[in-house]
Design an enzyme around this catalytic site. Structure first.
Site, PDB file in Angstrom:
ATOM      1  CE1 TYR A  97      38.346   6.295  51.828  1.00  0.00           C
ATOM      2  CE2 TYR A  97      40.650   5.738  51.521  1.00  0.00           C
ATOM      3  CZ  TYR A  97      39.324   5.373  51.501  1.00  0.00           C
ATOM      4  OH  TYR A  97      38.970   4.096  51.127  1.00  0.00           O
ATOM      5  NE  ARG A 125      39.120   8.128  43.852  1.00  0.00           N
ATOM      6  CZ  ARG A 125      39.746   6.961  43.896  1.00  0.00           C
ATOM      7  NH1 ARG A 125      39.301   5.944  43.180  1.00  0.00           N
ATOM      8  NH2 ARG A 125      40.813   6.780  44.643  1.00  0.00           N
ATOM      9  CE  LYS A 174      40.066   6.376  48.074  1.00  0.00           C
ATOM     10  NZ  LYS A 174      39.809   4.954  48.234  1.00  0.00           N
TER      11      LYS A 174
END
Ligand code: PLP
Length: 302
Positions: free
Chosen positions: A47, A66, A161
């Protein structure tokens, strides 16, 4: 009378919120994913949370970079081009009347019969929501916040993440029960890794700004990356290295960073007041400098 800000009326907002789900914009009450989505079954997904202020996304480019890295580490296909993803982000913010707040996006490996091993490459699921929030909380800026310290119980790759956030949720609840705002996680060597949803920083009595190096042990926060640029531009002394709980408690100042809180001064760690027990001068200066950086969209516009 002062106009009510959107974050002052969350209940009314909840009635009319719009989510993006795999190509469709739907009211939250109609937004659905399958019970066999691997995100639901295994937390098999990633996410991002991208902040927006005055209608401008902050460091969207770094967030998407990212996200790309996180998904690649899990061999999940990136769902669409960056440009297309940014169109959806803008549309979700617009449909939710968000100009200050954040967009949340979650990408999972998709729907497949329950089996640990990956299914044949299929369509990843993409869900996006938006929420209004004041990114600078003047009250918390004035008082500073408290953190507690807890053992870091996460897996060995918090740099990805991933949506597997149970240890983070448990840590945040422990902080809340203790009357604190955040929990700083501590590794087996006694060093602070990061908060449950923020990066951790201290300022030594010698005036050096310290934050843990971005290795596999922490999430390399986009706000962290932005603040590093601000620190370089301000000509401040910086060290990216591990620091322990004792060093943090003896520091002149402490602070945390995250997309949805920008920079918050930390004035107490467990039962120890930091410095004079109130927001320090450098934390305040960095918060102001970061807000200026964010106002221009961060590195996206520079
Ligand atoms: N560390 C963790 C574990 C997080 O969950 C977050 C944000 O959610 C951060 C750090 C801060 O990252 P960012 O500045 O990109 O919001």
């Amino acid at each position: 009378m002062q106009a009510e800000a959107p974050w002052d009326k969350p209940e009314r907002n909840a009635m009319s919120r719009i989510a993006y789900v795999n190509g469709r914009y739907l009211p939250h009450r109609d937004a659905r994913v399958s019970i066999e989505d691997r995100g639901y079954q295994f937390a098999d997904g990633c996410y991002e949370v991208v902040a927006m202020r005055s209608g401008v996304f902050i460091d969207a480019g770094l967030h998407l970079q990212r996200l790309r890295r996180s998904l690649a580490a899990l061999s999940i296909r990136f769902p669409m081009s960056d440009a297309a993803l940014q169109v959806v982000m803008t549309e979700v913010a617009r449909r939710n009347a968000v100009r200050e707040g954040y967009v949340y996006m979650q990408i999972t490996r998709g729907v497949a019969a329950r089996d640990f091993a990956f299914p044949a490459p299929g369509r990843p699921s993409l869900v996006m929501t938006a929420r209004a929030k004041a990114l600078v909380d003047m009250k918390l800026m004035a008082t500073g916040i408290r953190v507690i310290t807890i053992p870091d119980q996460r897996w060995a790759r918090p740099d990805i993440k991933s949506i597997a956030l149970l240890p983070n949720a448990l840590g945040k609840e422990e902080a809340k029960q203790a009357g604190a705002y955040e929990a700083w996680q501590v590794d087996r060597d006694g060093n602070v890794t990061e908060g449950t949803s923020s990066n951790a920083w201290i300022v030594t009595r010698g005036g050096e700004v310290v934050t843990r190096q971005a290795d596999h042990g922490i999430l390399d926060g986009v706000t962290r990356q932005g603040l590093l640029r601000v620190i370089a531009a301000e000509g401040l002394r910086l060290s990216e290295r591990p620091f322990g709980v004792a060093e943090a408690k003896a520091a002149a100042e402490a602070l945390l960073t995250s997309s949805t809180n920008f920079i918050l001064p930390v004035v107490r760690i467990d039962d120890t007041p930091i410095g004079e027990g109130k927001p320090g001068p450098l934390a305040k200066k960095l918060a102001a400098a970061y807000a200026d950086y964010a106002a221009l969209g961060g590195s996206d516009r520079s």
